[in-house]
Scaffold this active site. Structure first.
Site, short mmCIF file in Angstrom:
data_model
loop_
_atom_site.label_atom_id
_atom_site.label_comp_id
_atom_site.label_asym_id
_atom_site.label_seq_id
_atom_site.Cartn_x
_atom_site.Cartn_y
_atom_site.Cartn_z
N SER A 42 0.84 -1.20 0.00
CA SER A 42 0.00 0.00 0.00
C SER A 42 0.88 1.26 0.00
CB SER A 42 -0.91 0.02 1.23
OG SER A 42 -0.91 -1.24 1.84
N TYR A 43 2.09 1.15 0.58
CA TYR A 43 2.90 2.37 0.70
C TYR A 43 4.27 2.22 0.05
CZ TYR A 43 -0.79 2.87 4.02
OH TYR A 43 -2.04 2.90 4.58
N SER A 44 4.47 1.12 -0.68
CA SER A 44 5.82 0.95 -1.23
C SER A 44 5.77 0.11 -2.49
CB SER A 44 6.70 0.22 -0.20
OG SER A 44 6.19 -1.10 0.01
N LYS A 61 13.42 -0.86 -2.19
CA LYS A 61 12.05 -0.56 -1.78
C LYS A 61 11.88 0.96 -1.80
CE LYS A 61 8.89 -1.85 1.94
NZ LYS A 61 8.76 -2.80 3.06
N ASP A 111 18.78 -6.84 0.43
CA ASP A 111 19.18 -8.09 -0.24
C ASP A 111 18.18 -8.42 -1.33
OD1 ASP A 111 21.46 -9.24 0.99
OD2 ASP A 111 20.27 -9.81 2.74
N GLU A 117 9.23 -16.39 -3.61
CA GLU A 117 8.55 -16.69 -2.34
C GLU A 117 8.49 -18.19 -2.08
OE1 GLU A 117 5.17 -13.24 -3.23
OE2 GLU A 117 4.60 -15.33 -2.89
N ASP A 156 3.38 -10.75 10.91
CA ASP A 156 2.70 -11.10 9.65
C ASP A 156 3.48 -12.18 8.90
OD1 ASP A 156 1.49 -9.32 6.68
OD2 ASP A 156 0.74 -11.08 7.76
N LYS A 158 4.20 -15.40 6.97
CA LYS A 158 3.39 -16.26 6.09
C LYS A 158 4.28 -16.66 4.93
CE LYS A 158 1.58 -12.01 4.02
NZ LYS A 158 0.39 -11.24 3.62
N GLU A 160 4.29 -16.11 1.91
CA GLU A 160 4.58 -15.03 0.94
C GLU A 160 5.73 -14.16 1.44
OE1 GLU A 160 1.76 -15.96 2.15
OE2 GLU A 160 0.02 -15.37 0.95
N ASN A 161 5.90 -14.07 2.75
CA ASN A 161 6.97 -13.22 3.30
C ASN A 161 8.24 -14.00 3.62
OD1 ASN A 161 5.55 -10.89 3.11
ND2 ASN A 161 4.70 -10.99 5.18
N1 LIG Z 1 7.88 -5.56 1.39
C1 LIG Z 1 9.17 -5.79 1.27
O1 LIG Z 1 10.00 -5.34 2.06
C2 LIG Z 1 9.58 -6.65 0.14
N2 LIG Z 1 8.69 -7.08 -0.78
N3 LIG Z 1 9.35 -7.84 -1.66
C3 LIG Z 1 8.64 -8.48 -2.77
C4 LIG Z 1 7.38 -9.15 -2.20
C5 LIG Z 1 6.60 -9.89 -3.26
C6 LIG Z 1 5.37 -10.51 -2.62
N4 LIG Z 1 5.68 -11.35 -1.49
C7 LIG Z 1 6.52 -10.71 -0.49
C8 LIG Z 1 7.77 -10.12 -1.09
C9 LIG Z 1 10.67 -7.89 -1.34
C10 LIG Z 1 10.84 -7.15 -0.19
C11 LIG Z 1 12.14 -7.04 0.54
C12 LIG Z 1 13.31 -7.32 -0.36
C13 LIG Z 1 13.06 -8.35 -1.43
C14 LIG Z 1 14.11 -9.06 -1.98
N5 LIG Z 1 13.90 -9.93 -2.99
C15 LIG Z 1 12.65 -10.11 -3.45
N6 LIG Z 1 12.52 -10.98 -4.45
C16 LIG Z 1 11.49 -11.47 -5.13
C17 LIG Z 1 11.75 -12.24 -6.28
C18 LIG Z 1 10.73 -12.80 -7.01
C19 LIG Z 1 9.33 -12.59 -6.64
C20 LIG Z 1 9.10 -11.80 -5.43
C21 LIG Z 1 10.13 -11.25 -4.70
N7 LIG Z 1 11.57 -9.45 -2.96
C22 LIG Z 1 11.76 -8.58 -1.95
#
Ligand SMILES: NC(=O)c1nn(CC2CCNCC2)c2c1CCc1cnc(N=C3C=CCC=C3)nc1-2
Length: 324
Positions: A42-44, A61, A111, A117, A156, A158, A160-161
């Site tokens: 929502s914010y990034s 980010k 990183d 995920e 949070d 899960k 996905e994270n």
């Molecule tokens: N919110 C975050 O800080 C963050 N969000 N992502 C991508 C999201 C995609 C949906 N699920 C949660 C993560 C990241 C980060 C940290 C830093 C970070 C580092 N590498 C990736 N790499 C990805 C590679 C392929 C698909 C999704 C993520 N993604 C992130």
């Protein structure tokens, strides 16, 4: 917002008399080539980005200042940065290298996890066998243990994270909704640690994690503790072996009802040791729930390394769980 991270480069400068000096410089947005979007919140927005000098790839980010101010989310932004600043040296946590800003945005250089995920990988095999569940469960638990030792509750967790790096090792991310307790390493008394003395009410009252993984105490008392991350851990171990989360209904409200009534079942053939572990994590009373120490000693992880040896292990080849 004070930028974080030492000067990350040096620039050679020659003055009128030919004297050479090496000037420390901070990186800025012009030092990166931005690529595809990795994720949007929502914010990034998180981009794949390449440092033009070193050609090293990162996840960057980006938060738009105007939007954060309009939505009154400045506190969230600082909580995430303070959280990432505490979690600096663990292989299972996405590392923040440094931050910078320009007139429109804030930037976190993090990183890059090229493996995507854990959820995406799980969907490909449907389920994980016991060996894979032990390996990924142990790495997630090791990272949770480190977070909690630094006074951070993720809130949070899960699949996905839980991201994966190029060695298919765990990297936990997205601390935008974390709860910061007093930093156990900070000798200053609570009243002298500005903004670090834990939760402010408005964040506590408003935040609830993702429906399927939220703990019952977060739904009933609006209070999160380290035990809330253990609840999510129990849901994740169940999901790796079953291929679906334990609590899932047609709507969020119906999912919440199942959680507070502890309404879930194990599929036939679910491994008994894993079942016993999940049952001790999915306990309604957070005080009765297993702790990290209990889980590390549980028979499901018997003989499994934790700490440095765990992170030296080669990730197992991904195989589905075949009951019986
Ligand atoms: N919110 C975050 O800080 C963050 N969000 N992502 C991508 C999201 C995609 C949906 N699920 C949660 C993560 C990241 C980060 C940290 C830093 C970070 C580092 N590498 C990736 N790499 C990805 C590679 C392929 C698909 C999704 C993520 N993604 C992130």
């Amino acid at each position: 917002w004070k930028d974080r991270g030492a000067a990350v480069g040096v620039r050679r400068e020659v003055d009128a008399d030919g004297r050479v000096t090496m000037k420390p410089v901070k990186k800025g947005v012009r030092d990166f080539t931005f690529g595809r979007i990795l994720g949007e919140g929502s914010y990034s927005t998180v981009y794949l980005a390449t440092d033009r000098q070193t050609l090293r790839e990162y996840a960057v980010k980006v938060l738009e200042k105007k939007h954060i101010i309009k939505e009154k989310k400045i506190k969230y932004v600082n909580i995430e940065k303070n959280t990432l600043n505490r979690l600096t040296e663990h292989p299972g946590i996405v590392r923040l290298y440094y931050t910078f800003q320009d007139e429109t945005s804030l930037y976190y250089v993090l990183d890059l996890c090229t493996g995507g995920e854990l959820l995406g990988v799980l969907k490909k095999t449907g389920t994980f066998d016991v060996e894979c569940t032990r390996f990924y469960g142990a790495q997630i638990l090791d990272a949770i243990d480190y977070m909690h030792s630094r006074g951070v509750i993720h809130r949070d967790l899960k699949p996905e994270n839980v991201l994966l790096d190029e060695q298919m090792h765990v990297k936990i991310t997205d601390f935008g909704t974390a709860k910061l307790l007093r930093d156990p390493r900070d000798p200053r008394p609570p009243e002298e640690t500005p903004g670090q003395s834990g939760e402010d009410d408005e964040r506590a009252a408003s935040f609830v994690g993702t429906a399927e993984y939220v703990s019952p105490e977060l739904l009933t008392e609006k209070s999160a503790s380290t035990a809330s991350d253990i609840w999510a851990f129990g849901c994740i171990v169940y999901q790796l072996l079953a291929g679906r989360p334990p609590f899932k209904a047609g709507t969020e409200y119906l999912t919440f009802q199942k959680i507070v009534k502890l309404e879930y079942e194990f599929p036939p053939g679910f491994p008994p040791a894993a079942r016993d572990l999940v049952e001790r994590c999915l306990v309604l009373d957070p005080a009765q729930r297993f702790t990290v120490e209990h889980i590390k000693k549980h028979e499901f992880f018997a003989g499994h390394p934790f700490g440095k040896d765990l992170w030296r292990m080669k990730a197992p080849r991904l195989k589905p769980y075949v009951p019986g």
